[in-house]
Scaffold this motif. Structure first.
Motif, mmCIF file in Angstrom:
data_model
loop_
_atom_site.group_PDB
_atom_site.id
_atom_site.type_symbol
_atom_site.label_atom_id
_atom_site.label_comp_id
_atom_site.label_asym_id
_atom_site.label_seq_id
_atom_site.Cartn_x
_atom_site.Cartn_y
_atom_site.Cartn_z
ATOM 1 N N ASP A 132 -6.489 -0.437 0.811
ATOM 2 C CA ASP A 132 -7.289 -1.553 0.311
ATOM 3 C C ASP A 132 -8.729 -1.376 0.793
ATOM 4 N N GLN B 111 -6.690 -3.052 8.578
ATOM 5 C CA GLN B 111 -5.417 -2.895 7.878
ATOM 6 C C GLN B 111 -4.300 -2.517 8.844
ATOM 7 N N MET C 297 0.809 -1.212 0.000
ATOM 8 C CA MET C 297 0.000 0.000 0.000
ATOM 9 C C MET C 297 0.849 1.272 0.000
#
Length: 714
Positions: free
Chosen positions: A64, A151, A35
């Motif tokens: 995401d 996350q 990411m």
């Protein structure tokens, strides 16, 4: 709602400079963090001697998240700002990160810190804290919070992998040592290259961590190994290796909950907090909801303190009747290493025990069994080298009949279950009920509503000889230690029980007096504090320089604690006058000594600054008296700022105010006067050669919130 995260202390068994070199290699991008797309340097500062390096970066993250959510938000990437402040002289790196995107809707803050291990200068410690506050997000606040937390926690686990990956890469490049910064070596460090990079480990401390506002935190966070706990970590902080070794595998958020609750206890119960595994049990019992766990834990701590449960194994000897006829005892351990307790309930004369001893004596005996269980769990944790926080109970119901359903006996059983559930959560790892007769469903119907759902899931019930077949006793207990009365070869020393002789029965009056004695054997007193009606106690001092010590817990509400001195004695409270001087309530007494006509400064004086104490806090302190006379300790209701919308009080409201929880506080306290010659050590030690109080607070640390020679520690 603001979500918070606090990491344990992660220990890297490598020097600070080498860790900085590995950390630096993650920038400007890191393939191990998909990411993390890119980063640009916004500001940079280097001191002339090269000791200080501050760099600020703008980091680009590809979160995401569902495509639809990104489309609604109108963004494909999220930007974070990260500021890294490296001090090579002090060997510290501080990382601060915050979100730039949607900063008016979402507030994310993170702080990370690399420091040298306090007891081993060749090791490096890492700590991290973060907060997430979603104010509004197009109606998707809950979704965004779940995505962010998921996350963040998943990336935290990558921290150890990333650091180890770059440490290995450095080793392949031939770099296994990076010299420390020195003023003389400054120029040399600038000219020396480390595979095209400055050797100084922390030179380019990129913004990666910031970008990871959701990410990087994770990276640095997970740097512990499952080896034995690292020695030397500060006492008030938890080491990640210690958690894994002694408490088990916890998720990052579970670790955070444990650390935050522990910190709160350290601030409010200094020197008197329970062991980490005990705190963890209460968190597990409430699914790691900190507020709920804190509430039941504080109630339990107050209960333990009031009845001195911590000392029950050392100070209480079970009556001989229990030793002879209570058919239960410890017997080796199960296959998981849990201590095994065997209870032959069917062979036990519950009616006889209740008639001979009373309900409270039985309860106290069960408490001693639980305390012994906690001790055995600690021992087994050391013996087996893995966390063991609960025990297994094997209950044999052979012989259970209607006699066991005697109503007072069932009542005593329900009371015991209630107390154990409230104060020993998550201590039962498994309950094996063997040879359950046909009368068992009746007993189960009576007691099951009082048992927590999570506890009930641990029950395994076998009828007849089913325990001898597949899925039976051999799945949980080694064959060598199955008791002989269950068909095994191991001699079990648990008493066989039997009928209690009626000659040992006692009258209801005798049992009532004995029960009262058992649970009033406490040095603490309880008091209720009402709005407008403080609780006050009088202490007469004959010799100046005596020491007044106190120890109290705020069980309910917030109070203000004051100490006053008067040369003349106040009038004794008139108990018959409910509103004037004395109130008796179920929660404790309320006594007022300071007459309403007395004036502060004329009739009495304040000798300590008022101390505001919050609900759940435990307070200890002492005051060295300057003059003889009368000292008044006062606990006063702490009034909150008045609300502008409150209406004028009605007569009914005033009369009911004594019953309303918002206008009532509860305090449990103990005071003692000690001669100055008996007050050992500093004035904050609370130690006396003659004081039982001092033993309770021997570990108490103190703060400096006091006047002259007195102190109050919280």
């Amino acid at each position: 709602m603001v979500q918070k995260y606090q990491s344990p202390v992660r220990v890297y068994k490598h020097p600070f400079e080498l860790i900085m070199a590995a950390y630096e290699k993650r920038f400007p991008t890191c393939p191990l963090i998909p990411m993390f797309v890119a980063s640009d340097t916004v500001n940079e500062f280097k001191s002339e001697d090269g000791a200080v390096h501050v760099i600020e970066r703008r980091c680009k993250l590809d979160i995401d998240a569902p495509r639809l959510l990104k489309k609604i938000a109108g963004v494909d990437y999220v930007y974070f700002v990260q500021k890294n402040s490296l001090n090579r002289r002090d060997r510290t790196l501080h990382i601060e990160a915050y979100n730039e995107t949607f900063s008016n809707r979402v507030i994310i803050n993170e702080h990370c810190c690399y420091t040298v291990h306090p007891d081993n200068e060749d090791w490096t410690c890492f700590e991290q804290s973060a907060s997430l506050d979603i104010k509004s997000f197009f109606g998707f606040e809950s979704t965004v919070e779940k995505i962010a937390m998921k996350q963040y926690t998943s990336n935290i686990k990558k921290g150890k992998e990333i650091i180890e990956y770059y440490l290995k890469q450095l080793e392949e490049e031939g770099v296994t040592f990076v010299p420390r910064w020195t003023p003389d070596a400054c120029k040399l460090e600038k000219s020396t290259s480390l595979t095209g990079r400055p050797v100084s480990p922390a030179i380019n401390i990129p913004d990666t961590a910031t970008k990871e506002g959701l990410n990087n935190k994770e990276i640095l966070n997970t740097s512990s190994s499952p080896s034995e706990p690292t020695a030397g970590t500060p006492d008030d902080k938890l080491d990640a290796d210690y958690i894994k070794r002694y408490l088990g595998d916890l998720t990052p958020m579970q670790e955070s909950c444990l650390i935050r609750l522990r910190q709160w206890l350290q601030e409010t119960h200094k020197g008197k907090i329970p062991k980490d595994e005990h705190i963890l049990r209460f968190l597990r019992a409430r699914d790691f909801n900190i507020d709920k766990a804190r509430e039941i834990l504080c109630q339990s701590l107050t209960w333990r303190k009031q009845h001195q449960v911590d000392y029950i194994l050392d100070t209480w000897n079970p009556p001989q009747v229990l030793q002879d006829f209570y058919a239960g005892g410890w017997h080796h351990h199960d296959k998981d290493g849990r201590p095994l307790y065997v209870l032959r309930l069917g062979q036990m004369d519950t009616k006889g025990l209740v008639r001979a001893l009373g309900e409270e004596a039985l309860l106290r005996y069960v408490l001693s069994i639980n305390e012994e269980g906690l001790r055995r769990c600690e021992e087994n944790t050391k013996v087996f080298g893995r966390p063991i926080s609960s025990w297994t109970c094997l209950v044999d119901l052979e012989g259970l009949n209607m006699r066991h359903l005697w109503r007072p006996g069932v009542k005593a059983l329900l009371r015991i279950i209630e107390v154990v559930e409230a104060n020993y959560p998550e201590t039962l790892g498994r309950l094996l009920i063997l040879r359950a007769p046909r009368v068992f469903p009746v007993l189960w119907t009576l007691v099951s509503p009082f048992i927590d759902d999570n506890t009930r899931k641990k029950f395994l019930i076998y009828a007849g000889n089913d325990y001898q077949g597949p899925g039976g006793l051999l799945d949980y207990i080694d064959k060598e230690i199955i008791p002989d009365f269950l068909g095994g070869e191991c001699m079990c020393e648990v008493p066989e029980g039997g009928l209690v002789p009626k000659s040992l029965y006692r009258t209801a009056e005798e049992l009532e007096n004995e029960d009262l004695k058992l649970w009033t054997e406490t040095i603490y007193q309880s008091a209720s504090v009402f709005k407008g009606a403080p609780h006050e106690i009088l202490i007469q001092i004959v010799d100046a320089s005596s020491v007044i010590t106190w120890d109290f817990d705020v069980c309910k509400g917030d109070i203000v604690f004051n100490i006053y001195h008067s040369k003349r004695a106040p009038q004794p409270p008139k108990k018959e006058s409910l509103g004037a001087h004395s109130i008796t309530s179920p929660g404790g007494n309320n006594v007022q000594l300071i007459d309403k006509v007395w004036q502060l400064g004329r009739d009495y004086s304040m000798v300590e600054s008022p101390l505001t104490c919050r609900e759940g806090e435990s307070v200890q302190g002492s005051h060295v008296t300057r003059w003889p006379g009368f000292y008044i300790l006062q606990w006063k209701f702490h009034s909150m700022p008045a609300c502008a919308t409150t209406s004028l009080p009605r007569v009914d409201d005033v009369l009911a105010s004594l019953q309303v929880s918002s206008h009532k506080c509860k305090v449990m306290y103990y005071t003692e006067v000690i001669g100055s010659e008996d007050f050992r050590g500093s004035m904050t030690s609370l130690e006396s050669s003659h004081s039982g109080f001092s033993q309770l607070s021997a570990a108490t640390t103190s703060s400096s919130q006091s006047h002259s020679s007195s102190m109050i520690s919280r």
